[in-house]
Motif scaffolding. Structure first.
Motif, PDB file in Angstrom:
ATOM      1  N   ASN A 106     -19.093 -15.491 -63.001  1.00 40.43           N
ATOM      2  CA  ASN A 106     -17.694 -15.882 -63.233  1.00 40.43           C
ATOM      3  C   ASN A 106     -17.609 -17.153 -64.086  1.00 40.43           C
ATOM      4  N   PRO A 107     -18.188 -17.121 -65.286  1.00 37.61           N
ATOM      5  CA  PRO A 107     -18.135 -18.329 -66.129  1.00 37.61           C
ATOM      6  C   PRO A 107     -16.717 -18.735 -66.495  1.00 37.61           C
ATOM      7  N   SER A 108     -15.793 -17.757 -66.566  1.00 37.30           N
ATOM      8  CA  SER A 108     -14.415 -18.087 -66.938  1.00 37.30           C
ATOM      9  C   SER A 108     -13.739 -18.945 -65.874  1.00 37.30           C
ATOM     10  N   ILE A 109     -14.133 -18.745 -64.610  1.00 37.71           N
ATOM     11  CA  ILE A 109     -13.570 -19.559 -63.529  1.00 37.71           C
ATOM     12  C   ILE A 109     -14.006 -21.012 -63.688  1.00 37.71           C
ATOM     13  N   VAL A 110     -15.286 -21.204 -63.988  1.00 35.45           N
ATOM     14  CA  VAL A 110     -15.805 -22.562 -64.186  1.00 35.45           C
ATOM     15  C   VAL A 110     -15.149 -23.195 -65.401  1.00 35.45           C
TER      16      VAL A 110
END
Length: 287
Positions: A238-242
């Motif tokens: 979930n890189p977009s969350i970070v």
């Protein structure tokens, strides 16, 4: 998400330290210089980079040298922007510098342009123009409306630095932590050369207090990097969350601290710009 929260807090704390340093009349240039020995020691101690002749033989020293020159200069510009333009505008400009690297990804790194992300960039450009815009005449710092130039320098400066770090990351034969250590080592050398000029050439007084402030600054600056890296490791899928949590979090927390702690004045257009900045980050991450 706890790592993201810690990274956001540390990032904004760096700006608060630079803001308070001016209030207590501590030379921010010298503070920034003493930040680098801490960054070097923390990188060596916490990240344990591989340091062998074989690895270093493939290292991109040209990129390291360029970053080593740019980083201290951009950091000094960051301090000036926080002083004159305020934390809110500076944080928006720094966070939205991601547009520079995003456009570079399409033009230089062969990524396929996506209409949704380009739309996010367009919204963000409007957002940054609104957020850093200033009415004509004097502001609360006694300076004229050209103060917006400081956030613009931050916007382009951090964007260029991000592109260079992406190029460093492409050299997969050299571990990224090793590259970070080399960049910080070289940047420390450049910073000390500048400190020597600052003291002997510009006749500025050496500040013992700046050493302490610089150590604290370096600690929070490195902690920001460390927690951000650990957030990506904790949420690998979930890189977009970070990405979203970091950028929106810094803009929001920076705005709250700037407005309520330092009484920074924002116009209605400035506030619209901050909202557009947040929307643009969400569009880039999720559309």
């Amino acid at each position: 998400m706890l790592y993201v929260l810690f990274s956001v807090v540390c990032s904004v704390t760096v700006s608060v330290i630079l803001k308070l340093a001016r209030r207590y009349e501590v030379d921010t240039t010298q503070i920034i210089v003493w930040n680098y020995p801490v960054a070097v020691l923390c990188t060596w101690g916490f990240l344990q980079p591989v340091w062998t002749p074989t690895v270093m033989a493939d290292a991109p020293f040209g990129l390291y040298g360029t970053l080593a020159v740019l980083l201290p200069g951009i950091f000094v510009a960051l301090g000036a922007s926080i002083r004159y333009a305020g934390i809110v505008r500076t944080e928006v400009a720094q966070r939205l510098s991601l547009f520079i690297s995003l456009i570079a990804a399409f033009l230089l790194f062969g990524e396929t342009p996506q209409s949704a992300k380009l739309a996010g960039v367009a919204v963000g450009v409007v957002g940054i123009l609104c957020s850093i815009g200033w009415h004509k005449g004097k502001n609360q710092y006694g300076l004229n409306h050209r103060v917006w130039l400081y956030p613009v320098v931050i916007f382009f400066g951090y964007g260029i630095v991000d592109i260079l770090f992406k190029q460093v990351a492409q050299h997969t034969d050299v571990p990224y932590t090793t590259s970070m250590l080399m960049v910080f080592l070289l940047a420390m050398g450049v910073a000390f050369i500048y400190l020597a000029y600052h003291i002997m050439g510009a006749k500025k007084r050496f500040s013992v207090h700046a050493i302490f402030w610089g150590m604290v600054l370096g600690g929070f600056n490195f902690a920001n990097i460390l927690f951000y890296m650990r957030a990506h490791r904790a949420l690998p899928d979930n890189p977009s969350i970070v990405f979203t949590g970091m950028n929106v979090g810094v803009i929001a927390l920076g705005a709250l601290i700037g407005i309520f702690l330092f009484q920074e004045k924002l116009s209605f257009i400035n506030k619209i710009g901050i909202i557009l900045a947040v929307i643009s980050v969400l569009m880039i991450a999720y559309l």
